[in-house]
Design an enzyme around this catalytic site. Structure first.
Site, mmCIF file in Angstrom:
data_model
loop_
_atom_site.group_PDB
_atom_site.id
_atom_site.type_symbol
_atom_site.label_atom_id
_atom_site.label_comp_id
_atom_site.label_asym_id
_atom_site.label_seq_id
_atom_site.Cartn_x
_atom_site.Cartn_y
_atom_site.Cartn_z
ATOM 1 N N ASP A 45 -5.509 6.181 6.639
ATOM 2 C CA ASP A 45 -6.811 6.350 7.296
ATOM 3 C C ASP A 45 -7.076 7.834 7.537
ATOM 4 O OD1 ASP A 45 -6.957 3.605 7.401
ATOM 5 O OD2 ASP A 45 -6.246 3.494 9.481
HETATM 6 N N1 URA Z 1 -2.077 1.182 8.820
HETATM 7 C C1 URA Z 1 -3.195 1.655 9.417
HETATM 8 O O1 URA Z 1 -3.768 1.020 10.283
HETATM 9 N N2 URA Z 1 -3.657 2.848 9.011
HETATM 10 C C2 URA Z 1 -3.062 3.617 8.078
HETATM 11 O O2 URA Z 1 -3.524 4.727 7.770
HETATM 12 C C3 URA Z 1 -1.892 3.120 7.476
HETATM 13 C C4 URA Z 1 -1.432 1.891 7.864
#
Ligand code: URA
Length: 254
Positions: free
Chosen positions: A113
């Site tokens: 993310d």
């Molecule tokens: N899980 C999440 O919620 N975000 C990420 O970036 C990676 C795994």
């Protein structure tokens, strides 16, 4: 196959040189005309000349060009940057690469993310990326997180059994460890979580499923590959031979 490369196909010398960062095809055409390119010691003025990049000794301006097809990079992804190859609004991890790395046209292996930090592998080796991302391979990924609320043994047991996300999907068993707690005005927990799948926002959604909120998320490993904690946020380096072998990529052409 490495340096022996006896099944490497012959390629145009301008393609080989531009892949290795020597400039555009038209730059290379000019350099060839000026007699700056040699193959096995003989001047080659035709930039369409074909060479075996692993076997032929190519020199540009007297400097040997050591060819390799693939690049494998570890980035400590900073927050606020997308793990995508392009975006109209936001900066992507590719915008952070030095030209010497970017010329290989690597792409991120999987997504973190925008606000997630930590280990991100970038490569132009599509086969390795596919193997690491294949849902059938269940490559473990370990995250460290700060979570609002008191993560406890009930959550550890729930994650070990698999939790139901808001869309009804039940996650595979995941290993949750509690690393510490802070009791300020609100309780926060530091945790480590290893998952073997990669659903969208998976870690954050797993905590939502048990009524808690992730406020900081960092990936620390993928398969056997661990984040080099000495890499500053936003920095990148090539994987070592040992790290490549941990990923099972040492047997392929680099
Ligand atoms: N899980 C999440 O919620 N975000 C990420 O970036 C990676 C795994």
């Amino acid at each position: 196959m490495g340096a022996s490369g006896n099944n490497a196909k012959k390629q145009r010398i301008d393609k080989v040189l531009s892949h290795m960062g020597a400039g555009s095809r038209s730059d290379i055409r000019k350099q060839a005309k000026q007699g700056l390119i040699t193959v096995n010691g003989i001047v080659v003025k035709d930039s369409g000349f074909h060479v075996d990049p692993y076997l032929d000794r190519v020199e540009l301006n007297g400097e040997p060009i050591l060819y390799r097809e693939h690049i494998y990079l570890m980035m400590n992804k900073p927050p606020g940057v997308l793990s995508a190859t392009e975006d109209k609004r936001d900066r992507t991890v590719l915008d952070l690469l030095k030209p010497a790395y970017a010329q290989f046209e690597p792409f991120p292996v999987g997504r973190l993310d925008k606000d997630t930090v930590g280990l991100l592998l970038l490569t132009n080796d599509g086969k390795l990326a596919h193997e690491l991302l294949s849902p059938r391979k269940h490559v473990p990924k370990t995250y460290e997180a700060i979570v609002e609320g008191e993560v406890d043994a009930t959550d550890v047991a729930a994650f070990a059994a698999g939790v139901e996300l808001e869309d009804g999907y039940v996650t595979l068993p995941a290993q949750l460890s509690i690393l510490g707690r802070e009791r300020g005005s609100k309780v926060t927990s530091q945790i480590s979580l290893t998952i073997t799948e990669g659903k969208f926002h998976q870690v954050k959604r797993m905590f939502i499923a048990v009524g808690k909120k992730v406020t900081f998320l960092k990936r620390v490993s993928m398969g056997e590959l661990k984040l080099d904690e000495s890499l500053p946020l936003g920095a990148c380096r090539e994987l070592t031979a040992e790290e490549l072998s941990l990923l099972g990529a040492d047997g392929r052409e680099t």
